[in-house]
Design a protein around this motif. Structure first.
Motif, PDB file in Angstrom:
ATOM      1  N   TYR A  39      35.129  61.884  49.324  1.00  0.00           N
ATOM      2  CA  TYR A  39      34.494  61.997  48.011  1.00  0.00           C
ATOM      3  C   TYR A  39      35.100  63.153  47.211  1.00  0.00           C
ATOM      4  O   TYR A  39      35.419  63.021  46.022  1.00  0.00           O
ATOM      5  CB  TYR A  39      32.990  62.185  48.220  1.00  0.00           C
ATOM      6  N   GLY A  40      35.284  64.288  47.886  1.00  0.00           N
ATOM      7  CA  GLY A  40      35.841  65.479  47.216  1.00  0.00           C
ATOM      8  C   GLY A  40      37.236  65.222  46.686  1.00  0.00           C
ATOM      9  O   GLY A  40      37.554  65.554  45.544  1.00  0.00           O
ATOM     10  N   ILE A  41      38.085  64.619  47.500  1.00  0.00           N
ATOM     11  CA  ILE A  41      39.461  64.339  47.073  1.00  0.00           C
ATOM     12  C   ILE A  41      39.444  63.387  45.882  1.00  0.00           C
ATOM     13  O   ILE A  41      40.156  63.552  44.901  1.00  0.00           O
ATOM     14  CB  ILE A  41      40.270  63.723  48.234  1.00  0.00           C
ATOM     15  N   PHE A  42      38.552  62.416  45.972  1.00  0.00           N
ATOM     16  CA  PHE A  42      38.451  61.401  44.940  1.00  0.00           C
ATOM     17  C   PHE A  42      38.039  62.013  43.599  1.00  0.00           C
ATOM     18  O   PHE A  42      38.717  61.842  42.587  1.00  0.00           O
ATOM     19  CB  PHE A  42      37.408  60.386  45.410  1.00  0.00           C
ATOM     20  N   VAL A  43      36.936  62.764  43.609  1.00  0.00           N
ATOM     21  CA  VAL A  43      36.433  63.340  42.359  1.00  0.00           C
ATOM     22  C   VAL A  43      37.406  64.387  41.829  1.00  0.00           C
ATOM     23  O   VAL A  43      37.704  64.428  40.635  1.00  0.00           O
ATOM     24  CB  VAL A  43      35.037  63.951  42.556  1.00  0.00           C
ATOM     25  N   ASP A  78      45.162  69.522  42.343  1.00  0.00           N
ATOM     26  CA  ASP A  78      46.618  69.633  42.214  1.00  0.00           C
ATOM     27  C   ASP A  78      47.269  68.276  42.008  1.00  0.00           C
ATOM     28  O   ASP A  78      48.387  68.189  41.515  1.00  0.00           O
ATOM     29  CB  ASP A  78      47.220  70.255  43.481  1.00  0.00           C
ATOM     30  N   ILE A  79      46.585  67.198  42.416  1.00  0.00           N
ATOM     31  CA  ILE A  79      47.232  65.879  42.364  1.00  0.00           C
ATOM     32  C   ILE A  79      47.522  65.447  40.921  1.00  0.00           C
ATOM     33  O   ILE A  79      48.675  65.178  40.595  1.00  0.00           O
ATOM     34  CB  ILE A  79      46.389  64.820  43.125  1.00  0.00           C
ATOM     35  N   PRO A  80      46.513  65.398  40.026  1.00  0.00           N
ATOM     36  CA  PRO A  80      46.854  65.040  38.643  1.00  0.00           C
ATOM     37  C   PRO A  80      47.754  66.076  37.976  1.00  0.00           C
ATOM     38  O   PRO A  80      48.542  65.734  37.108  1.00  0.00           O
ATOM     39  CB  PRO A  80      45.499  64.948  37.935  1.00  0.00           C
ATOM     40  N   GLY A 135      53.076  68.095  48.970  1.00  0.00           N
ATOM     41  CA  GLY A 135      53.076  68.567  50.345  1.00  0.00           C
ATOM     42  C   GLY A 135      52.911  70.073  50.405  1.00  0.00           C
ATOM     43  O   GLY A 135      52.139  70.603  51.207  1.00  0.00           O
ATOM     44  N   ILE A 136      53.642  70.771  49.517  1.00  0.00           N
ATOM     45  CA  ILE A 136      53.514  72.231  49.457  1.00  0.00           C
ATOM     46  C   ILE A 136      52.085  72.607  49.075  1.00  0.00           C
ATOM     47  O   ILE A 136      51.451  73.448  49.711  1.00  0.00           O
ATOM     48  CB  ILE A 136      54.521  72.811  48.440  1.00  0.00           C
ATOM     49  N   SER A 137      51.553  71.943  48.043  1.00  0.00           N
ATOM     50  CA  SER A 137      50.173  72.203  47.632  1.00  0.00           C
ATOM     51  C   SER A 137      49.233  72.051  48.808  1.00  0.00           C
ATOM     52  O   SER A 137      48.378  72.895  49.056  1.00  0.00           O
ATOM     53  CB  SER A 137      49.721  71.216  46.555  1.00  0.00           C
ATOM     54  N   LEU A 138      49.426  70.960  49.533  1.00  0.00           N
ATOM     55  CA  LEU A 138      48.505  70.633  50.624  1.00  0.00           C
ATOM     56  C   LEU A 138      48.545  71.690  51.716  1.00  0.00           C
ATOM     57  O   LEU A 138      47.535  72.296  52.051  1.00  0.00           O
ATOM     58  CB  LEU A 138      48.848  69.257  51.194  1.00  0.00           C
ATOM     59  N   LEU A 139      49.743  71.936  52.240  1.00  0.00           N
ATOM     60  CA  LEU A 139      49.817  72.832  53.393  1.00  0.00           C
ATOM     61  C   LEU A 139      49.381  74.247  53.020  1.00  0.00           C
ATOM     62  O   LEU A 139      48.620  74.887  53.744  1.00  0.00           O
ATOM     63  CB  LEU A 139      51.236  72.859  53.971  1.00  0.00           C
ATOM     64  N   PHE A 140      49.834  74.727  51.865  1.00  0.00           N
ATOM     65  CA  PHE A 140      49.473  76.092  51.498  1.00  0.00           C
ATOM     66  C   PHE A 140      48.000  76.207  51.114  1.00  0.00           C
ATOM     67  O   PHE A 140      47.385  77.239  51.334  1.00  0.00           O
ATOM     68  CB  PHE A 140      50.408  76.633  50.412  1.00  0.00           C
ATOM     69  N   GLY A 161      44.839  64.433  52.953  1.00  0.00           N
ATOM     70  CA  GLY A 161      45.737  64.841  51.868  1.00  0.00           C
ATOM     71  C   GLY A 161      47.036  64.057  51.927  1.00  0.00           C
ATOM     72  O   GLY A 161      47.557  63.615  50.908  1.00  0.00           O
ATOM     73  N   LEU A 162      47.561  63.848  53.139  1.00  0.00           N
ATOM     74  CA  LEU A 162      48.819  63.110  53.272  1.00  0.00           C
ATOM     75  C   LEU A 162      48.653  61.677  52.771  1.00  0.00           C
ATOM     76  O   LEU A 162      49.551  61.125  52.129  1.00  0.00           O
ATOM     77  CB  LEU A 162      49.295  63.126  54.726  1.00  0.00           C
ATOM     78  N   ILE A 163      47.483  61.092  53.062  1.00  0.00           N
ATOM     79  CA  ILE A 163      47.234  59.732  52.556  1.00  0.00           C
ATOM     80  C   ILE A 163      47.198  59.755  51.031  1.00  0.00           C
ATOM     81  O   ILE A 163      47.832  58.930  50.365  1.00  0.00           O
ATOM     82  CB  ILE A 163      45.901  59.178  53.116  1.00  0.00           C
ATOM     83  N   ALA A 164      46.470  60.756  50.479  1.00  0.00           N
ATOM     84  CA  ALA A 164      46.376  60.866  49.023  1.00  0.00           C
ATOM     85  C   ALA A 164      47.761  61.027  48.409  1.00  0.00           C
ATOM     86  O   ALA A 164      48.052  60.479  47.347  1.00  0.00           O
ATOM     87  CB  ALA A 164      45.489  62.042  48.647  1.00  0.00           C
ATOM     88  N   ILE A 165      48.620  61.780  49.078  1.00  0.00           N
ATOM     89  CA  ILE A 165      49.975  61.988  48.564  1.00  0.00           C
ATOM     90  C   ILE A 165      50.742  60.668  48.544  1.00  0.00           C
ATOM     91  O   ILE A 165      51.457  60.364  47.596  1.00  0.00           O
ATOM     92  CB  ILE A 165      50.725  63.022  49.432  1.00  0.00           C
TER      93      ILE A 165
END
Lengths: 405, 510
Positions: free
Chosen positions: B27-31, B74-76, B109-114, B387-391
């Motif tokens: 839900y969090g990733i989605f919103v 960070d995604i949008p 990927g950088i956003s995610l890991l960091f 996060g990897l799936i979202a990416i």
């Protein structure tokens, strides 16, 4: 409250926190809404104050008050290691060195400021003998108290419970007729020799013009809630208020009306009195900050121009700015996009999200050269999924208009 | 201590709680990835549900949602340059520049890991230093806040890639916009131009969407050739297919994290320190960390044009700020941001009073507090696979032809700015801001400082007026040691370039 209403009315109740503007924002938003019973306002003490200080014409006659659900009285808090043990000692100290002590709790001219000033005047002092530091609320004020930024804070008791119990601050007195429930150890001002009381109230109200049967329905729901007949997560409303340390005093109908009118008259006398004029004055001219920003802006623009001149003479014609070629087509695209947004702002309420969104997406895509069938499918799928997502999954209502569900 | 840890662990490790954490994460990733819906809104929308959950479940849901939605912001920002949450505004330009180079996957990927590493660091700080840090937060009065805000704004202005003057100009535009409406300290509105809706001021969410989103759409539209798919990006993306695959991302990012470990430590420390101050939070943390990162970088000229270092440092800082935002909330009952404000409400409803004793391991509520820590850790770990799936999904979006994507973005911007307050006026504000952003970009002024100016302007003015009311002379602004340090940082940052600008070598590829 919203959660209880949700179970009782069997409909989604969204809470909107409209803050700022000394209460004008929230009240005007709630009371100028369409009177269809879908917008309820939580009116507060500010409704008794705003119209006296000329902020707005809204007063208690601009709404239909249904039920008041809580009354919290002002109290004065100081640091645990401060020299004052009771209200009298504080009063003496203020008399000794007027204008040196600072207090905070809300914005200048707010309810708690008025409470403090009223007490000072009642005690035979001047309202401006304590400098009021305007703040955004009790939380930041209490933090300022902890860091030594102000000498005292005036706010309601539940707002300071955590710090009171941690022994970081002490309550010198509470401005209520009787000692407050749950805080029996805090003496009232009257007990300490100054007959002064002031409290805030919260009441649910409907915009003027709401049909009587809707008023009736909501009032009935409220009655069931405050008498503990509804449960959310195993807790009734009175139990919740008790737990959170909030006072709960319910008033409805005639009694509420009388109460509101009495408070209104009291504030009218207070706010229009000569001694209170300083309370209503802004500490600084509203333009102070604005002029500073404008000044800095002028300096910056000047510096940019000078720098640009300087660079031009040095680089002579070598332009570093990336130039985008402007075509008529591009300009029309831009205008179409802006037109879409404007159309939504002006017509969405009547036309509805689905029709408008579908139409504008179709137009934009066709103009940008997408194949007609493809554009049609894309816009339809996108429009429907967005509508579904927001209204159903996220419960954020989008305008319904001609087509919708 | 041991018992509390183990009982907190067993409380969290039940199927129900784990299930709730998983659902909240999705839900969090989605919103978070929908522009206009912030982390705060994600939590607020969830509150009615928390009534039906136990205290541990409710807090686990809140913590997880926030952690995941701040990353998802960070995604949008990466895909279409609209920061999903204000905390991503500091490095939106960098992340988007990487996308334009065809490196969407790597950037995310950088956003995610960091983010994950920063978040874990923040949790460790929360676990071990909370009572200590609470002491620091206690000593912040209006003067110190004033300087902190000035420092945050200064950082935003001076990091701008082109010229500091233009950064300052953007910042002042933002501050000017923030003065619209009724200030905290005044009873008369300013600069409303007769619009009643402007009494409350310019809402920063629609402003941000307009500035970043619409201005970019306009720029693309003006450049015409929208009929063809985004050629450069797709061809570039094909060239970099290997780098953008999940395996490619992991191969690149993990060594990078090892290499930049001390940078990560620095930015997370900044994040934790700034995050715990009520009202400062993740937004300022990202900016300050970005500025520090640029100052000490070997190639500062890459910042703002797709710098992986800047992206990594800033994204780490905003996630580590999340953990420490709970410190003032738990210790004083004073929330550090709106999310913790909601969390306090939930705590009180469950009959738990925040206060210094909340960390006392002998009390029953300690289990709950350690439960919060564990949830933070779990949520961060869970973020990696999700996060990897979202990416992967995000990577696909880049291949959509721009002629289809642009109208969709326009609608997203409209709905995003409308839904926050159900206000048509906000849509209008968004449009005006879009034009303003477009104009500012044409004169090559950065957009980030405008947003920060709008967000912090009100608070800055308020603290400034507070300080003026309190003080007898200018000297009071520099009285305490903390004020001195913060003030000299600010003044130093402005003076430094004036003295040394002469020797600055011209950037090689400008």
């Amino acid at each position: 409250m919203a959660a209880h209403l949700e179970t009782e009315l069997n409909a989604a109740v969204n809470v909107i926190n409209a803050t700022g503007g000394k209460g004008v924002t929230g009240h005007s938003r709630a009371l100028s809404a369409r009177p269809d019973g879908y917008t309820l306002g939580m009116t507060t003490l500010e409704l008794n104050m705003m119209h006296w200080s000329g902020l707005t014409t809204m007063d208690i006659d601009s709404c239909i008050p249904l039920m008041s659900i809580n009354e919290d009285y002002a109290a004065i808090f100081v640091l645990a290691d401060s020299p004052w043990q009771n209200v009298k000692e504080l009063e003496e100290d203020i008399r000794q060195r007027p204008g040196e002590l600072t207090a905070s709790g809300t914005s200048a001219g707010g309810a708690w400021h008025l409470a403090l000033a009223g007490w000072l005047i009642e005690a035979g002092l001047q309202a401006e003998d304590v400098t009021w530091i305007s703040s955004t609320g009790s939380g930041p004020s209490l933090q300022d108290l902890l860091s030594g930024g102000v000498d005292m804070v005036c706010c309601s008791l539940p707002e300071a419970t955590t710090l009171l119990e941690a022994g970081k601050i002490r309550a010198l007195g509470v401005m209520s007729p009787q000692r407050a429930k749950g805080y029996e150890e805090v003496a009232t001002f009257a007990e300490q020799g100054t007959d002064w009381s002031l409290g805030g109230w919260r009441a649910l109200a409907l915009p003027k013009g709401t049909p009587p049967e809707i008023q009736e329905k909501i009032l009935n729901a409220l009655h069931r809630i405050v008498t503990g007949q509804t449960k959310v997560a195993e807790t009734t409303f009175p139990e919740f208020m008790e737990k959170s340390g909030f006072d709960y005093t319910y008033r409805t109908g005639e009694e509420l009306d009388r109460f509101l009118r009495e408070t209104d008259a009291k504030f009218g006398k207070l706010l229009t009195s000569e001694a209170m004029q300083s309370v209503n004055q802004d500490p600084f001219n509203p333009m102070t900050f604005l002029w500073i920003i404008m000044g800095l802006m002028a300096v910056t623009v000047g510096a940019i121009v000078v720098q640009a001149q300087f660079q031009r003479t040095r680089e002579s014609g070598e332009s570093s700015v990336e130039k985008i070629p402007i075509s008529a087509r591009g300009v029309i695209s831009c205008l179409l996009i802006l037109g879409t947004i404007a159309a939504y702002a002006f017509f969405a309420e009547t036309v509805g999200f689905i029709s408008l969104c579908f139409a504008s997406m179709l137009v934009l895509m066709l103009w940008m050269g997408v194949r007609p069938l493809w554009a049609f499918v894309c816009s339809l799928a996108f429009t429907l999924s967005i509508y579904q997502l927001f209204t159903l999954a996220l419960r954020v209502p989008l305008p319904r208009g001609w087509i919708g569900w | 201590m041991q018992e509390v840890l183990s009982s907190a662990f067993s409380v969290i490790m039940t199927p129900e709680v784990l299930g709730i954490i998983l659902l909240s994460a999705i839900y969090g990733i989605f919103v978070g990835s929908i522009p206009g819906l912030t982390a705060t809104m994600a939590v607020a929308l969830m509150v009615p549900l928390t009534f039906f959950l136990s205290d541990v479940q409710a807090l686990a849901a809140i913590v997880t949602t926030v952690t995941c939605s701040i990353f998802a912001g960070d995604i949008p920002a990466t895909l279409v340059r609209i920061p999903g949450t204000p905390a991503s505004a500091a490095y939106a330009a960098d992340a988007y520049a990487l996308t334009r180079q065809g490196l969407t996957g790597r950037s995310l990927g950088i956003s995610l890991l960091f983010s994950v590493l920063g978040g874990l660091f923040g949790t460790v700080v929360l676990m071990f230093a909370a009572p200590l840090l609470a002491k620091v937060a206690e000593s912040f009065s209006s003067f110190q806040y004033f300087w902190l805000y000035v420092l945050g704004l200064t950082c935003a202005a001076i990091v701008s890639d082109d010229s500091r003057l233009k950064g300052a100009f953007s910042l002042l535009v933002g501050l000017l916009l923030s003065t619209i409406g009724l200030g905290t300290d005044y009873s008369a509105p300013r600069m409303t131009f007769g619009f009643d809706q402007l009494i409350t001021g310019v809402n920063f969410i629609p402003a941000m969407i307009g500035l970043f989103g619409i201005s970019e759409v306009l720029r693309n539209a003006l450049a015409s050739n929208l009929g063809t798919p985004a050629e450069e990006i797709t061809t570039d993306a094909k060239d970099h297919a290997a780098e953008n695959s999940t395996l490619g991302i992991i191969r690149y990012v993990v060594p990078m994290a090892c290499r930049r470990f001390h940078h990560l430590l620095r930015s997370s420390t900044i994040g934790s320190l700034v995050g715990m101050l009520p009202g400062a939070g993740a937004d300022i943390a990202a900016w300050i960390s970005y500025a520090v990162s640029k100052r000490f970088s070997k190639n500062p000229e890459a910042y703002g044009k797709g710098s992986e270092e800047g992206l990594a440092d800033a994204t780490g800082a905003n996630n580590s700020a999340l953990g420490s935002a709970w410190i003032p909330a738990l210790v004083f009952g004073i929330p550090g941001d709106s999310v913790t404000a909601i969390a306090i409400g939930v705590l009180m409803m469950k009959n738990i009073q925040p206060g210094p004793d909340i960390f006392d391991v002998t009390k029953p509520q300690a289990v709950l507090v350690f439960g919060i820590y564990f949830t933070f850790i779990l949520a961060n770990l869970l973020l990696i696979p999700l996060g990897l799936i979202a990416i992967k999904v995000g990577n696909g979006l880049v291949h959509i032809p721009r002629a289809v994507l642009m109208p969709a973005i326009v609608i997203f911007c409209v709905v995003g700015s409308f839904s926050l307050n159900a206000s048509y006026f906000d849509v209008f504000v968004m449009m005006v801001m879009g034009v303003l952003g477009f104009a500012l970009e044409r004169i090559r002024a950065p957009l980030g400082p405008v947003v920060l100016g709008i967000i912090l302007g009100g608070a800055l003015e308020h603290k400034f007026i507070q300080c003026l009311t309190k003080s007898d002379s200018v000297l009071s602004f520099f009285e305490s040691p903390i004020s001195m340090v913060l003030a000299s940082c600010c003044i130093g940052l402005w003076i430094w370039p004036l003295i040394f600008s002469r020797r600055k070598p011209a950037p090689p590829d400008a």
